[in-house]
Enzyme design. Structure first.
Site, short mmCIF file in Angstrom:
data_model
loop_
_atom_site.label_atom_id
_atom_site.label_comp_id
_atom_site.label_asym_id
_atom_site.label_seq_id
_atom_site.Cartn_x
_atom_site.Cartn_y
_atom_site.Cartn_z
N LYS A 1 0.96 -1.31 -0.43
CA LYS A 1 -0.35 -0.05 0.03
C LYS A 1 0.64 1.43 0.04
O LYS A 1 0.57 2.22 -0.74
CB LYS A 1 -1.19 0.28 1.03
CG LYS A 1 -2.19 1.46 1.02
CD LYS A 1 -2.20 1.75 2.31
CE LYS A 1 -1.18 2.71 3.44
NZ LYS A 1 -2.13 3.08 4.51
N ASP B 1 -6.86 1.23 0.61
CA ASP B 1 -6.67 1.78 2.03
C ASP B 1 -7.68 0.75 3.04
O ASP B 1 -8.66 0.84 1.93
CB ASP B 1 -6.39 3.11 2.63
CG ASP B 1 -7.30 4.69 2.69
OD1 ASP B 1 -8.35 3.24 1.69
OD2 ASP B 1 -7.45 5.05 2.93
#
Ligand code: SF4
Length: 323
Positions: free
Chosen positions: A224, A242
């Site tokens: 991420k 997220d």
């Protein structure tokens, strides 16, 4: 052998449920995705018995006391470097199961949604303050399990004294801890920031590498975080998933998945290329301010007419929304 129970028996996700996952889970890789799906599908009665709150609580308490410090360090070290083997979030399983009965988004609907996001916010920006790829990287590493506002509060003074890898190494771990002590898991994050800064100095001449593999090899940097840096600092059309995007993908039905990686893969499949550069920011801002975990503001949602969530509270986009 107990009978196999399919996850589709789980009730649809409710508005009060938080579909998100921790940032640690956001950094889980593709190998876990397959394992998670397998666990979800093969969720047997025996496993259900073992994981009831009643059965589980005493064991946790027993382990937690003597190893508290150790566990915190281990957990935070795993933030971005190691995939944890765990069952996917219950609400995500429910959302994916519900997705089987939701109609899929058509290509036209997806085009319309992103056209509206683009019209409403042609140049979306992330909310982590930074001045270059290095300060962005540090801010992203510090943002795991923390709010952007909390990170910005700490990095303002920090970047005044250390805004390059060399300056950060010179500052040292102890002083860095003082600057970031208001952020959760600051001890491990301080270690990671110093270690990654050291590596940037030694291996990349003090620059942040424009390369996914190299980024993910840095301490504290997972998929991420690498996606955020590749997108925001280098203009790559990556979509970092997220907690907000994970929830949005599942709840709306636009990209259902049991893990952040599954949602990322699905988004990459369905989002038209011309919208991919900004998709991450449009979706994260929509999830953070409109399609919130609790009480989503459906009456202010510009994709309310397109959203497939059975429990949405509006069926039409607000007046004035672009077509
Ligand atoms: S209508 Fe909008 S705010 Fe409501 S659940 Fe759907 S996407 Fe979220």
């Amino acid at each position: 052998m107990p009978p196999i129970r399919h996850i589709s028996t789980i009730n649809p996700v409710r508005p009060s449920e938080r579909c998100g996952v921790s940032t640690a889970e956001n950094n889980v890789g593709s190998s876990l995705a397959a394992l998670s799906a397998a666990i979800a599908v093969l969720y047997t009665d025996k496993m259900a018995k073992r994981t009831t709150r009643r059965n589980r609580a005493p064991a946790r308490r027993k382990r937690a006391a003597p190893r508290k410090q150790k566990r915190v360090a281990k957990k935070s070290t795993r933030l971005a470097t190691t995939a944890r083997v765990r069952r996917p979030p219950k609400a995500a399983m429910a959302a994916v199961a519900a997705g089987k009965t939701m109609s899929a988004w058509t290509a036209d609907e997806i085009e319309t949604a992103f056209r509206r996001f683009a019209a409403a916010n042609p140049d979306p920006r992330g909310e982590l303050k930074h001045v270059d790829p290095y300060t962005l990287l540090v801010a992203v590493v510090l943002s795991a399990q923390a709010t952007d506002a909390g990170v910005n509060k700490a990095t303002g003074p920090l970047f005044q004294v250390a805004s390059t890898p060399a300056a950060m190494v010179a500052l040292g771990e102890e002083k860095l801890r003082d600057y970031i002590k208001t952020i959760g898991l600051f001890n491990t994050k301080a270690k990671n920031v110093i270690a990654l800064s050291q590596q940037l100095v030694e291996r990349y001449g003090g620059k942040v590498p424009h390369d996914r593999e190299a980024l993910e090899a840095l301490p504290g940097v997972g998929r991420k975080s690498a996606n955020v840096v590749l997108n925001t600092a280098f203009g790559e059309p990556t979509i970092a998933v997220d907690t907000h995007i994970f929830r949005l993908g599942n709840r709306t039905g636009i990209a259902p998945g049991l893990t952040p990686f599954e949602v990322e893969v699905k988004l990459n499949e369905v989002v038209p290329d011309r919208y991919k550069l900004h998709a991450h920011h449009w979706l994260i801002l929509h999830g953070r301010y409109i399609c919130k975990a609790t009480k989503p503001a459906c009456d202010r949602c510009i994709i309310a007419d397109l959203c497939k969530w059975p429990e949405k509270t509006a069926d039409a986009a607000p007046p004035g929304t672009a077509l």
